[in-house]
Structure formats: structure tokens, C-alpha cells
Design a protein around this motif. Structure first.
Motif, PDB file in Angstrom:
ATOM      1  N   ARG A  90      -1.639   6.651  -4.647  1.00 20.21           N
ATOM      2  CA  ARG A  90      -1.788   7.717  -5.500  1.00 20.21           C
ATOM      3  C   ARG A  90      -2.091   8.829  -4.859  1.00 20.21           C
ATOM      4  O   ARG A  90      -2.197  10.045  -5.729  1.00 20.21           O
ATOM      5  CB  ARG A  90      -3.124   7.327  -6.554  1.00 20.21           C
ATOM      6  CG  ARG A  90      -2.576   6.103  -7.389  1.00 20.21           C
ATOM      7  CD  ARG A  90      -3.912   5.898  -8.364  1.00 20.21           C
ATOM      8  NE  ARG A  90      -3.349   4.590  -9.257  1.00 20.21           N
ATOM      9  CZ  ARG A  90      -3.291   4.587 -10.691  1.00 20.21           C
ATOM     10  NH1 ARG A  90      -3.689   5.767 -11.248  1.00 20.21           N
ATOM     11  NH2 ARG A  90      -3.083   3.688 -11.347  1.00 20.21           N
TER      12      ARG A  90
ATOM     13  N   LYS B 111       0.758  -1.256   0.115  1.00 20.36           N
ATOM     14  CA  LYS B 111      -0.150   0.129   0.049  1.00 20.36           C
ATOM     15  C   LYS B 111       0.805   1.228   0.103  1.00 20.36           C
ATOM     16  O   LYS B 111       0.470   2.335  -0.650  1.00 20.36           O
ATOM     17  CB  LYS B 111      -0.987  -0.216   1.143  1.00 20.36           C
ATOM     18  CG  LYS B 111      -2.112  -1.003   1.078  1.00 20.36           C
ATOM     19  CD  LYS B 111      -3.045  -0.853   2.297  1.00 20.36           C
ATOM     20  CE  LYS B 111      -4.278  -1.856   1.983  1.00 20.36           C
ATOM     21  NZ  LYS B 111      -5.210  -1.826   3.222  1.00 20.36           N
TER      22      LYS B 111
ATOM     23  N   TRP C 290       3.257   5.824 -12.140  1.00 15.00           N
ATOM     24  CA  TRP C 290       4.798   5.870 -12.221  1.00 15.00           C
ATOM     25  C   TRP C 290       5.367   6.416 -13.592  1.00 15.00           C
ATOM     26  O   TRP C 290       4.964   6.304 -14.558  1.00 15.00           O
ATOM     27  CB  TRP C 290       5.092   4.534 -11.664  1.00 15.00           C
ATOM     28  CG  TRP C 290       5.309   4.295 -10.237  1.00 15.00           C
ATOM     29  CD1 TRP C 290       4.376   4.520  -9.588  1.00 15.00           C
ATOM     30  CD2 TRP C 290       6.303   3.848  -9.461  1.00 15.00           C
ATOM     31  NE1 TRP C 290       4.378   4.351  -8.187  1.00 15.00           N
ATOM     32  CE2 TRP C 290       5.675   3.375  -8.026  1.00 15.00           C
ATOM     33  CE3 TRP C 290       7.431   3.138  -9.652  1.00 15.00           C
ATOM     34  CZ2 TRP C 290       6.323   2.974  -7.102  1.00 15.00           C
ATOM     35  CZ3 TRP C 290       8.310   2.577  -8.764  1.00 15.00           C
ATOM     36  CH2 TRP C 290       7.542   2.434  -7.373  1.00 15.00           C
TER      37      TRP C 290
ATOM     38  N   PRO D 230       5.184   9.047  -6.508  1.00 12.90           N
ATOM     39  CA  PRO D 230       5.637   7.928  -6.332  1.00 12.90           C
ATOM     40  C   PRO D 230       7.044   8.053  -5.365  1.00 12.90           C
ATOM     41  O   PRO D 230       7.721   8.908  -5.524  1.00 12.90           O
ATOM     42  CB  PRO D 230       5.994   7.330  -7.708  1.00 12.90           C
ATOM     43  CG  PRO D 230       5.251   7.960  -8.496  1.00 12.90           C
ATOM     44  CD  PRO D 230       5.070   9.377  -7.924  1.00 12.90           C
TER      45      PRO D 230
ATOM     46  N   PHE E 151       0.924  -5.359 -11.549  1.00 20.72           N
ATOM     47  CA  PHE E 151       1.619  -3.834 -11.106  1.00 20.72           C
ATOM     48  C   PHE E 151       1.404  -2.840 -12.284  1.00 20.72           C
ATOM     49  O   PHE E 151       1.556  -1.741 -12.058  1.00 20.72           O
ATOM     50  CB  PHE E 151       3.042  -4.187 -10.787  1.00 20.72           C
ATOM     51  CG  PHE E 151       3.087  -4.772  -9.456  1.00 20.72           C
ATOM     52  CD1 PHE E 151       3.231  -3.685  -8.151  1.00 20.72           C
ATOM     53  CD2 PHE E 151       3.430  -5.978  -9.089  1.00 20.72           C
ATOM     54  CE1 PHE E 151       3.394  -4.339  -6.968  1.00 20.72           C
ATOM     55  CE2 PHE E 151       3.484  -6.454  -8.026  1.00 20.72           C
ATOM     56  CZ  PHE E 151       3.588  -5.696  -6.785  1.00 20.72           C
TER      57      PHE E 151
ATOM     58  N   THR F  91      -1.598  -1.114 -11.658  1.00 19.26           N
ATOM     59  CA  THR F  91      -1.602  -0.484 -10.079  1.00 19.26           C
ATOM     60  C   THR F  91      -0.733   0.736 -10.157  1.00 19.26           C
ATOM     61  O   THR F  91      -0.964   1.779  -9.622  1.00 19.26           O
ATOM     62  CB  THR F  91      -1.106  -1.394  -9.147  1.00 19.26           C
ATOM     63  OG1 THR F  91      -1.804  -2.542  -9.318  1.00 19.26           O
ATOM     64  CG2 THR F  91      -1.476  -0.955  -7.852  1.00 19.26           C
ATOM     65  N   LEU F  92       0.427   0.734 -11.078  1.00 15.22           N
ATOM     66  CA  LEU F  92       1.528   1.546 -10.995  1.00 15.22           C
ATOM     67  C   LEU F  92       1.456   2.523 -12.379  1.00 15.22           C
ATOM     68  O   LEU F  92       2.734   3.136 -12.446  1.00 15.22           O
ATOM     69  CB  LEU F  92       2.890   1.061 -10.632  1.00 15.22           C
ATOM     70  CG  LEU F  92       2.713   0.176  -9.233  1.00 15.22           C
ATOM     71  CD1 LEU F  92       4.237  -0.131  -8.990  1.00 15.22           C
ATOM     72  CD2 LEU F  92       2.585   1.212  -8.080  1.00 15.22           C
TER      73      LEU F  92
ATOM     74  N   THR G   6       1.929   1.711  -3.556  1.00 16.94           N
ATOM     75  CA  THR G   6       1.017   1.936  -4.744  1.00 16.94           C
ATOM     76  C   THR G   6       0.091   3.117  -4.228  1.00 16.94           C
ATOM     77  O   THR G   6      -0.593   3.150  -5.317  1.00 16.94           O
ATOM     78  CB  THR G   6       0.378   0.572  -4.780  1.00 16.94           C
ATOM     79  OG1 THR G   6      -0.326   0.279  -3.532  1.00 16.94           O
ATOM     80  CG2 THR G   6       1.243  -0.582  -5.162  1.00 16.94           C
TER      81      THR G   6
END
Length: 589
Positions: free
Chosen positions: A322, A317, A345, A326, A338, A341-342, A320
Motif C-alpha cells: 500500500r 508482496k 485497488w 497499485p 484478496f 488485502t486489495l 499488495t
């Protein structure tokens, strides 16, 4: 007078057994305990197995009185098995790095200071993280309910000796999977007989009938040190297995698919930018992350990095979210989840399977393409470096030609790696030397350091003054690469690596200043100084000299042995001039 002088126990031997009850701290250790030598190399050895009801489970920890917290146990379990997307059959070796969650560390960590003072910054013991070196086996086994034997042998250490521990695992693990517990107990007892890792020394490490010979690098080594020289061969039967390095990876093999982007990746590492590495398996993921974080040597990599990371990690958590930018971390993953989720980035490197099929012998593997982050689609994203970042410096085309020629001529991979490593080293040195020169100019002149006054301060670092100095003392003196060096330095000033480098250099300079001041005092005439001083001032001098002497003897001050002896003599002379009652207070029987 205030201005005058500016200013483990080890675990007992246990039996092999299952992991003991959770404890928030580590087991108490005494300096003479039998596991002292083992602890110099490893924290513990773990075996992780697959349980039908529990999933990944810790089968044993050895020595069994080494205490891991529940969080640490959970992390080791999840990080020791490849993600289900990887489909790793057979034997796989990889590495991970996890945060230590044990609260107060035991006193054995005090041993770090002596080792760290002589080791290169990149090889110092980790104060707050553990490295896990994994040997995972997954083979078909009809005697097991799921039809597969799945087990990992894990070496947990605070030393980043990836080459050494992988070589050790390749010796131990196959034997362990056949013979189980007794084999592991014997190996740990052998490691407990090893000499401690000593920077600058070549060591013979016997294990399972083999002698592994390694040289532990020292911070005074030249940049390109040779492999360890074999010695005492007549006493070593069979001949030792000589490891060329305890830590260096095969850089060329790691970077083959991204060679055209080495300049960009080096800059992203230098600037401490968040980077997600999505690889097909944990071994490719961990090697790529470790290779990237080694790009800055001899600079210390000051950001966080996780060679292999899973969605089950307790820090998932944290990495990741937002709701904020990052974190400065290089994250190695294998689960395509990922990507989704990312997506926010700024830099994502997707690498494919390391296959050579369909290529002519003289070809480099297909190079990953540079793509805009907006091209990052869903889970089936193709290999590539997804970033909007534009490198400040131009690509070194001559290096690429040399490496390509090496592939065509079938040049050995270790020679290709040496070329690549030298290029990265020279690039980092060209960048850092102007900073070192400017920093040195901020040090007070030695003639301004007088015995009975507080030493002058180190001048503050002015970014504008430094940038102006680059016209006549910049990286162009040592590097042929053209580009926007000034722009790169400006971004570097905002990075964790500038902060880490500056703090380290400032600390070293402050200690040097303190050492020079101590030398100046020891060269002065103490009797002349004491003539018109009160007892309070003389006692104050004794206390502060003693404090400096303790720091110097603890390897914190860079002073010569002769200076230490003179300081001790000074203390005795000064105490001898005081009345008997004060002497008794300062030198109790």
C-alpha cells in the motif's frame, strides 16, 4: 562519412525422471539436439502432486535436464492447484502466467525473432514469462491417506496458445492419470516430431492416435480469418480434429455476466488500469482475465496480467503493497482474502458461479451490478464491478439487443462470440486508426531521402496536434458510439498502452526509414561517388553497408531480396576498387 548510413543450443534427449537439482540457468542445448522441435512448442511438462508432509510438490519435470529455479518450481507448485476455497472436485482446466526467474536465457531464445516477426503481436513468444496450462484432477480415493487423489499435469510454454494446449491436455491428461510415466514420455516424443509453429500455415500435429489440425495466425491475416482448411485428408486416418483457433476463447461464455459493462471494462483494459478479478474457481478466473486482456486486439496488451494468482506467489508482496499506487496488472484470484488485502485497488470485479438455474431460457445470466468501491465490504462481497470509474463512451445498446436476441433464439455460442469479438475489434480499430494516420504523417517524405546524407528524422509526436486532427479525422468516421473521445485519448496518453504502441510504431518507422535509405544507396551510381573519396571513406562505406546487410538479412529491415543482392554487389564493387592489402583486410581468405 559517419552521417552516410545512420544506424538455441537445445537440450539432449533425457529419460523421464524427477526434477533435477536446482540450477540458476537453463541446460545447454545444441542446434542439432533431438529436443529442438519440442522446444519450439513447450519448455517442459510438469507433474504436481499433493504430499502430506510437503504440501504441493513437483513430482517430475520432463525432459529431466530442463532446469527450473527454486522460485519457478515453487510458483508452478502453488499455481497448479486450485485454492482451498475453490473446492474443485473432478477435472478442472485453467491457465496461469508467471515471471521467468532463470537469469540469462539460453541461445535457443534467439529463434524467437523469426517467429515473432511474422506472428500477430498478441501471439508472439513471451520473452520473460511462462504460461502454465493445467489439468487438475481431484477425486475420492480411499487408498490415499487424505482420501483424495490430487494431481496436476502442467504444460509450460512461452506461447499463448490457450485453446491448443487445453485441447492437448484434454487428450493427454486422462490417459496419463491412468498410465502415468510411460504415456507422458511417448507424448513428448511425438511433440518432438511436430513441425515448428509457422505463422500463416496450417499444421497437422499427431498425438496419441489423433491428428490435431491448427492454423497458426499471421500478422498479415485479415481481422476475421476463417478456420483452418482441412487438407491431405486422404493421408490422414482417422480424420483430423480441426481446432478453429489456437488461442481464441469463447468470449460470450466468459463475458455473459458482465455484458452490460463491456464498454467500461474495455476502457479499463485500454487505459491499463489495475483490475482485480475475484472468481469462484481458477478456470473462471483464468478465462475471465485472458478474455479481458484479449479485448484490445489487434493492439498488444502491454501490462502485466496473471490469469490465476495465489497468496503464496513470490510477487504477492509486490502486488499488495500500500506504500505506492497499485501496479498496472490484471490479477485473477479465487481467495476472498484478496478483497481485504486489495481494498485500496480502484477496480474490483467479483464474478459468481456460472449457474443458469432459476432463469428462463431466453434470459441472460444475472448481470453483475456497478457499485462504488466504498460498498466493498468483507469476504462475503456480492458479485459486482466495484469502481468509481465512469466510461467515456456510451454503451452500445444495439449490440446488447443482438446478443440477447441470440440467447432467445438459442444462437450457438461461437456465433455470439464472433459478434462480440467483431464489436471489440471494430471499437479498438476505430480508436487506433486516427493515431496510426497521425503517426504516418510524421514520417519524412520519400523524396527527402537521398543516398549520401543521413536520412531526415521522424517528427516528434505532439498530443495537442493529434487532438486537433480529430475534428476532421477522428473515430466518429468509423464508430457510431458517442461520448468523450478526447477525454479517453488524453487518459490513454498516460497509459502503458500508448507508450507500448508508440515505441513499436516508432521502431517500425525507423526501420522503414533505414530500408528506404539502403534502397536509395543501391539505386545510386557508386562509381561516381567513389571518384573523389579517400580510402578511409570508402572503407567506412563498406563496413556500414555490411552492417546494414546483416540487419536486413536477419529480418530486421523490411527490404526486398533484389535490394539485398544489389547491396552485396555494391560491397564487392567497392572492395574491388581498393588496393590489394586493404582487400585482404576486408575479405580475409
Amino acid at each position: 562519412m559517419d552521417a552516410l548510413l545512420g544506424t538455441g543450443p537445445r537440450r539432449a534427449r533425457g529419460c523421464l525422471g524427477a526434477a533435477g537439482p536446482t540450477s540458476s540457468g537453463r541446460a545447454a542445448r545444441t542446434p542439432a539436439a533431438p529436443w529442438a522441435r519440442f522446444s519450439a512448442w513447450l519448455e517442459c511438462v510438469c507433474v504436481v502432486t499433493f504430499d502430506l508432509e510437503l504440501g504441493q510438490a513437483l513430482e517430475l519435470v520432463y525432459p529431466n535436464d530442463f532446469r527450473l529455479t527454486d522460485k519457478e518450481k515453487s510458483s508452478i507448485c502453488y499455481l497448479s492447484f486450485p485454492d482451498s476455497h475453490s473446492g474443485c472436485l473432478g477435472d478442472t482446466q485453467f491457465s496461469f502466467r508467471m515471471r521467468q526467474c532463470g537469469g540469462q536465457r539460453s541461445p535457443w531464445h534467439a529463434d524467437d525473432r523469426h517467429y515473432n516477426s511474422r506472428a500477430p503481436v498478441a501471439l508472439q513468444r513471451e520473452p520473460a514469462h511462462y504460461f502454465g496450462y493445467v489439468y487438475f484432477r481431484q477425486v475420492k480415493d480411499s487408498s490415499v491417506k487424505r482420501g483424495y487423489f490430487q494431481k496436476s499435469l502442467v504444460l509450460v510454454s512461452r506461447l499463448p496458445f490457450v485453446r491448443l494446449f487445453q485441447a492437448l491436455l484434454s487428450l493427454i491428461a486422462p490417459e496419463y492419470f491412468d498410465k502415468l510415466a510411460p504415456c507422458l514420455e511417448a507424448v513428448c516424443s511425438e511433440i518432438d516430431q511436430w513441425p515448428a509453429p509457422a505463422p500463416g500455415q496450417t499444421l497437422n500435429l499427431p498425438v496419441m492416435g489423433v491428428v490435431v489440425q491448427v492454423r497458426i495466425p499471421s500478422r498479415v491475416d485479415k481481422s476475421e480469418s476463417s478456420p483452418p482448411k482441412q487438407f491431405d485428408q486422404e493421408n490422414l486416418l482417422p480424420a483430423p480434429v480441426v481446432l478453429a483457433s489456437v488461442h481464441e476463447l469463447d468470449l460470450f461464455r466468459c463475458f455473459r455476466p458482465v455484458l452490460t459493462h463491456m464498454q467500461t471494462l474495455w476502457e479499463l483494459m485500454l487505459l491499463g488500469e489495475p483490475l482485480l478479478v475475484l472468481a469462484p474457481s481458477p478456470d473462471v478466473s483464468s478465462e475471465m482475465v485472458l478474455a479481458l486482456t484479449s479485448c484490445l486486439q489487434p493492439l498488444r496488451f502491454c501490462c502485466d496480467f496473471r490469469p490465476y494468482f495465489t497468496i503464496h506467489d513470490s510477487e504477492f508482496k509486490e502486488f499488495t503493497t500500500r506504500t505506492q499506487a497499485p501496479p498496472n496488472v490484471v490479477l485473477g484470484v479465487t481467495n476472498p482474502f484478496f478483497i481485504k488485502t486489495l481494498q485500496h485497488w480502484p477496480h474490483i470485479l467479483r464474478v459468481g458461479e456460472p449457474k443458469m438455474s432459476g432463469q428462463a431460457p431466453g434470459d441472460l445470466p444475472k448481470q453483475v451490478k456497478l457499485k462504488k468501491p466504498s460498498r466493498l465490504k468483507t469476504l462475503d462481497t456480492k458479485p459486482g464491478l466495484y469502481t468509481a470509474y465512469t466510461a467515456h463512451l456510451h454503451r452500445d445498446k444495439a449490440l446488447l439487443k443482438r446478443l440477447l436476441k441470440g440467447v432467445q433464439k438459442k444462437r450457438p455460442s461461437d456465433v455470439q462470440s464472433a459478434l462480440l469479438r467483431r464489436h471489440l475489434l471494430e471499437l479498438t480499430q476505430s480508436f487506433i486508426i486516427p493515431l496510426e494516420h497521425y503517426m504516418a504523417s510524421l514520417m519524412p517524405l520519400q523524396k527527402s531521402i537521398t543516398p549520401w546524407k543521413t536520412p531526415p528524422q521522424i517528427q516528434p509526436f505532439s498530443q495537442d496536434d493529434f487532438l486537433r486532427s480529430l475534428e476532421h479525422a477522428g473515430p466518429q468516421l468509423t464508430c457510431i458510439l458517442k461520448g468523450d473521445w478526447l477525454g479517453l485519448y488524453r487518459r490513454f496518453f498516460k497509459s502503458p498502452h500508448f507508450d507500448g504502441w508508440y515505441r513499436q510504431r516508432h521502431k517500425e518507422m525507423a526501420l522503414k526509414l533505414e530500408a528506404l535509405h539502403l534502397e536509395a544507396i543501391c539505386e545510386a551510381n557508386i562509381e561516381t561517388w567513389m571518384k573523389d573519396k579517400s580510402e578511409v571513406e570508402v572503407v567506412d562505406l563498406v563496413l556500414k553497408l555490411r552492417e546494414k546487410l546483416v540487419r536486413a538479412q536477419g529480418h530486421q529491415l523490411p527490404v526486398k531480396e533484389a535490394t539485398l543482392q544489389r547491396a552485396q554487389l555494391y560491397i564487392e564493387t567497392v572492395i574491388g576498387s581498393l588496393p590489394k592489402d586493404l582487400q585482404a583486410v576486408l575479405c580475409p581468405p
